[in-house]
Motif scaffolding. Structure first.
Motif, PDB file in Angstrom:
ATOM      1  N   GLU A  39      46.492  46.078  39.941  1.00  0.00           N
ATOM      2  CA  GLU A  39      46.924  45.377  41.430  1.00  0.00           C
ATOM      3  C   GLU A  39      45.200  45.456  42.095  1.00  0.00           C
ATOM      4  N   ASP A  40      44.626  46.185  41.646  1.00  0.00           N
ATOM      5  CA  ASP A  40      43.449  46.450  42.573  1.00  0.00           C
ATOM      6  C   ASP A  40      42.297  45.720  41.774  1.00  0.00           C
ATOM      7  N   LYS A  41      42.682  44.896  41.431  1.00  0.00           N
ATOM      8  CA  LYS A  41      41.987  43.804  40.833  1.00  0.00           C
ATOM      9  C   LYS A  41      42.224  41.961  40.884  1.00  0.00           C
ATOM     10  N   GLU A  42      42.715  42.238  42.182  1.00  0.00           N
ATOM     11  CA  GLU A  42      43.834  40.552  42.396  1.00  0.00           C
ATOM     12  C   GLU A  42      42.894  39.709  42.327  1.00  0.00           C
ATOM     13  N   GLU A  43      41.873  40.423  42.982  1.00  0.00           N
ATOM     14  CA  GLU A  43      40.635  39.338  44.119  1.00  0.00           C
ATOM     15  C   GLU A  43      40.110  38.457  42.386  1.00  0.00           C
ATOM     16  N   LEU A  44      40.065  38.982  41.376  1.00  0.00           N
ATOM     17  CA  LEU A  44      39.124  38.716  39.793  1.00  0.00           C
ATOM     18  C   LEU A  44      40.646  37.285  39.782  1.00  0.00           C
ATOM     19  N   LEU A  45      41.403  37.814  39.764  1.00  0.00           N
ATOM     20  CA  LEU A  45      42.244  36.756  39.363  1.00  0.00           C
ATOM     21  C   LEU A  45      42.213  35.719  40.729  1.00  0.00           C
ATOM     22  N   ALA A  46      42.028  35.659  41.939  1.00  0.00           N
ATOM     23  CA  ALA A  46      42.218  34.673  42.586  1.00  0.00           C
ATOM     24  C   ALA A  46      40.733  34.090  42.437  1.00  0.00           C
ATOM     25  N   LEU A  47      39.866  34.676  41.739  1.00  0.00           N
ATOM     26  CA  LEU A  47      38.477  34.230  41.644  1.00  0.00           C
ATOM     27  C   LEU A  47      38.179  32.943  40.611  1.00  0.00           C
ATOM     28  N   GLU A 227      30.030  52.466  46.139  1.00  0.00           N
ATOM     29  CA  GLU A 227      30.097  51.746  47.594  1.00  0.00           C
ATOM     30  C   GLU A 227      31.264  50.717  47.657  1.00  0.00           C
ATOM     31  N   ALA A 228      29.885  49.023  47.198  1.00  0.00           N
ATOM     32  CA  ALA A 228      31.171  48.055  46.402  1.00  0.00           C
ATOM     33  C   ALA A 228      32.130  48.448  45.823  1.00  0.00           C
ATOM     34  N   ARG A 229      32.272  49.166  44.636  1.00  0.00           N
ATOM     35  CA  ARG A 229      33.537  48.762  43.849  1.00  0.00           C
ATOM     36  C   ARG A 229      34.379  49.742  44.441  1.00  0.00           C
ATOM     37  N   ALA A 230      34.221  50.727  45.050  1.00  0.00           N
ATOM     38  CA  ALA A 230      35.018  51.200  46.126  1.00  0.00           C
ATOM     39  C   ALA A 230      35.741  50.481  47.437  1.00  0.00           C
ATOM     40  N   ARG A 231      34.951  49.805  47.791  1.00  0.00           N
ATOM     41  CA  ARG A 231      34.953  47.995  48.396  1.00  0.00           C
ATOM     42  C   ARG A 231      36.600  47.589  48.305  1.00  0.00           C
ATOM     43  N   HIS A 232      35.518  46.818  47.227  1.00  0.00           N
ATOM     44  CA  HIS A 232      36.237  46.001  46.262  1.00  0.00           C
ATOM     45  C   HIS A 232      37.279  46.391  45.683  1.00  0.00           C
ATOM     46  N   GLY A 233      37.700  47.363  44.514  1.00  0.00           N
ATOM     47  CA  GLY A 233      38.492  47.659  42.957  1.00  0.00           C
ATOM     48  C   GLY A 233      37.585  47.311  42.009  1.00  0.00           C
ATOM     49  N   TRP A 234      36.771  46.955  41.668  1.00  0.00           N
ATOM     50  CA  TRP A 234      36.058  46.226  41.222  1.00  0.00           C
ATOM     51  C   TRP A 234      34.423  45.665  41.042  1.00  0.00           C
ATOM     52  N   ILE A 235      33.915  45.893  40.018  1.00  0.00           N
ATOM     53  CA  ILE A 235      32.177  45.520  40.186  1.00  0.00           C
ATOM     54  C   ILE A 235      31.525  44.769  39.295  1.00  0.00           C
ATOM     55  N   MET A 236      30.838  43.588  39.068  1.00  0.00           N
ATOM     56  CA  MET A 236      30.663  43.121  37.989  1.00  0.00           C
ATOM     57  C   MET A 236      29.269  42.819  37.881  1.00  0.00           C
ATOM     58  N   ASP A 237      28.281  44.244  37.439  1.00  0.00           N
ATOM     59  CA  ASP A 237      26.852  43.791  38.042  1.00  0.00           C
ATOM     60  C   ASP A 237      26.052  44.229  36.373  1.00  0.00           C
ATOM     61  N   THR A 238      24.755  43.773  36.625  1.00  0.00           N
ATOM     62  CA  THR A 238      23.538  44.048  35.795  1.00  0.00           C
ATOM     63  C   THR A 238      22.349  44.035  36.090  1.00  0.00           C
TER      64      THR A 238
END
Length: 248
Positions: A39-47, A227-238
């Motif tokens: 549930e905390d990564k529903e944004e990934l499914l939406a993308l 901060e970004a990970r807490a706000r979105h529930g996930w993060i992809m970075d490099t």
């Protein structure tokens, strides 16, 4: 049974990162498998759904719950068991078996620090595999910062946060690209003479960028990432590190 499996690279989640060939593959697929990662990564499914909408596909969408790794197992065994379970869940989601090709949307590019090809190789019988490349996180990063990947006639080492923490800076290397780093492993390095280019959510409206001498911006990157990970529930970075700091 999966007869034809198509792995479509989708870049960092932007429809603009999917090639024309990738969009056509999504339109031609009979079924598209979509992972649901909690549930905390529903944004990934939406993308992923936004990319499917942009492609205009009429494929049947089948969603499966993505397994989590067992933290009690050693790292290699943990990954091995995780891959086995992902393959099983693909097969379970594909009952009844589709008549045509099955497509999977692969974050980044299926060839770079992604195990989807290896998981597909575990299936029995093995499906006919087609790989459609996408924009890699590395390309998205260097484009966002408008920098070249390498120095003139220079080599580039692509590695992981785990290896950077365990092994330090590889001897003789001038440029590192670090992926899969959830611990900001650059903080374990001597920052003297190092420059960093960091990016998260690359190519999306939420994109974050930071660059500069590691000694000056390292703490800022770690704070912004948390901060970004807490706000979105996930993060992809490099990020890219360069020893000489020239950036050109």
């Amino acid at each position: 049974m999966i007869r034809d499996l198509w792995l479509v690279g989708i870049g960092t989640g932007s429809p603009g990162h999917v090639t024309l060939g990738g969009m056509q593959a999504l339109r031609d697929a009979a079924v598209v498998l979509l992972p649901r990662k909690g549930e905390d990564k529903e944004e990934l499914l939406a993308l992923r759904r936004a990319i499917l909408d942009a492609s205009g596909t009429q494929a049947e969408i089948r969603v499966f719950d993505y397994p989590e790794r067992d933290p009690d197992l050693p790292y290699a065994a943990r990954v091995e068991a995780w891959h086995d379970e992902i393959g099983r869940r693909w097969c379970a989601a594909l009952e009844p078996a589709p008549e045509g090709p099955v497509a999977l949307l692969v974050w980044g590019d299926p060839s770079l620090y992604d195990s989807t090809i290896r998981i597909a190789g575990r299936l029995e019988p093995r499906p006919a595999l087609r790989v459609i490349p996408g924009i890699t996180a590395i390309q998205a990063l260097t484009a966002a910062h408008a920098i070249p990947l390498n120095e003139v006639n220079g080599a580039v080492r692509i590695t992981t946060g785990r290896r950077l923490r365990d092994e330090g800076w590889p001897e003789g290397e001038e440029t590192l690209v670090v992926m899969l780093d959830g611990n900001c492993s650059f903080r374990a390095l001597d920052p003297e003479g190092l420059r960093i280019w960091w990016g998260a959510y690359l190519g999306s409206p939420a994109q974050l960028l930071c660059a500069g001498p590691l000694a000056e911006v390292g703490a800022e990157i770690a704070a912004r990432r948390a901060e970004a990970r807490a706000r979105h529930g996930w993060i992809m970075d490099t990020y890219l590190l360069r020893r000489d700091g020239s950036g050109a």
